[in-house]
Write an enzyme that holds these catalytic residues in place. Structure first.
Site, PDB file in Angstrom:
ATOM      1  CG  ASP A  65      -2.288   0.257   1.085  1.00 31.60           C
ATOM      2  OD1 ASP A  65      -2.768   0.040  -0.038  1.00 31.60           O
ATOM      3  OD2 ASP A  65      -2.946   0.684   2.040  1.00 31.60           O
ATOM      4  CE1 TYR A  67       5.981   3.654   4.134  1.00 32.56           C
ATOM      5  CE2 TYR A  67       6.967   4.900   2.332  1.00 32.56           C
ATOM      6  CZ  TYR A  67       7.055   3.902   3.285  1.00 32.56           C
ATOM      7  OH  TYR A  67       8.205   3.163   3.393  1.00 32.56           O
ATOM      8  CG  PHE A  78       9.491  -0.592   0.751  1.00 31.71           C
ATOM      9  CD1 PHE A  78       9.059  -0.931   2.024  1.00 31.71           C
ATOM     10  CD2 PHE A  78       9.388  -1.546  -0.257  1.00 31.71           C
ATOM     11  CE1 PHE A  78       8.539  -2.188   2.300  1.00 31.71           C
ATOM     12  CE2 PHE A  78       8.865  -2.812   0.000  1.00 31.71           C
ATOM     13  CZ  PHE A  78       8.443  -3.128   1.282  1.00 31.71           C
ATOM     14  CG  HIS A 187       7.151  -6.548   5.290  1.00 25.36           C
ATOM     15  ND1 HIS A 187       7.389  -5.351   5.940  1.00 25.36           N
ATOM     16  CD2 HIS A 187       6.566  -6.226   4.112  1.00 25.36           C
ATOM     17  CE1 HIS A 187       6.939  -4.352   5.187  1.00 25.36           C
ATOM     18  NE2 HIS A 187       6.447  -4.855   4.069  1.00 25.36           N
TER      19      HIS A 187
END
Length: 220
Positions: A65, A67, A78, A187
């Protein structure tokens, strides 16, 4: 439908843009931008594709998703904009790079430089409401980004796929591991990084594979 996206991607995804789900997705996204705050800015929805043309993809890094807080999302998974505090997962990514490659932590969390070298920084969902994680999930973006991975998997080879966490690993299940390198680990989130993300050496392993297949390594 005339989608403003890099020409190579536009060509290989042309049929996708004409499917009913994509029209419905477009209507939903336009409506959302018209009534609430949505990230990233509209002009940056396809930033990952525009910075990393289809024919130049060497590495695919999958996120989930965008931010959802101000000043962060700019269309690259990221990555955050210049001057923005690093989110926890990005902090851990930079820690692993330092451990793996001996690089100091950068001053900026903007990963545009990676994208320009051939790293497709792809979120599964390309938009999100402010302060509402996952708010644009299950509206069609996942179908679209599955198609993106499918086009790469069927039309390109010797690509490195970096899949962190079970969500990315499920999404990358279609990739031919005999013609590409697939790197998997937990992750980088603080909730899971200590369970195998740290020490995965994905950055050096990706570069070793790129060199072995006659490609220029990434300056991480």
């Amino acid at each position: 439908m005339d989608v403003k996206i890099e020409q190579g991607w536009k060509t290989c995804l042309a049929d996708e843009f004409e499917k009913p789900y994509f029209g419905q997705l477009t209507d939903f996204v336009k409506n959302e931008y018209g009534k609430v705050t949505v990230y990233p800015p509209g002009a940056m929805i396809f930033n990952a594709f525009n910075l990393c043309p289809f024919d130049e993809v060497k590495v695919v890094l999958l996120g989930q998703d965008p931010y959802h807080e101000p000043g962060q999302a700019h269309g690259l998974c990221f990555s955050v904009r210049e001057g923005t505090r690093f989110p926890p997962s990005l902090v851990n990514i930079f820690k692993e790079i330092r451990s793996d490659l001996g690089r100091p932590e950068p001053k900026s969390g903007d990963l545009t430089g990676w994208a320009r070298q051939g790293v497709l920084l792809l979120n599964a969902t390309l938009t999100v409401r402010a302060h509402a994680a996952g708010s644009h999930q299950n509206r069609g973006w996942e179908i679209f980004t599955d198609a993106v991975i499918n086009r790469l998997a069927t039309q390109r080879k010797h690509v490195v796929y970096i899949l962190w966490g079970s969500y990315a690993q499920r999404k990358g299940a279609m990739i031919d591991t005999t013609a590409n390198l697939v790197l998997q680990s937990p992750h980088p989130s603080p909730l899971s990084a200590s369970r195998g993300f740290f020490g995965n050496r994905h950055f050096s392993r990706a570069n070793e594979y790129l060199k072995k297949t006659g490609q220029t390594p990434i300056d991480w």
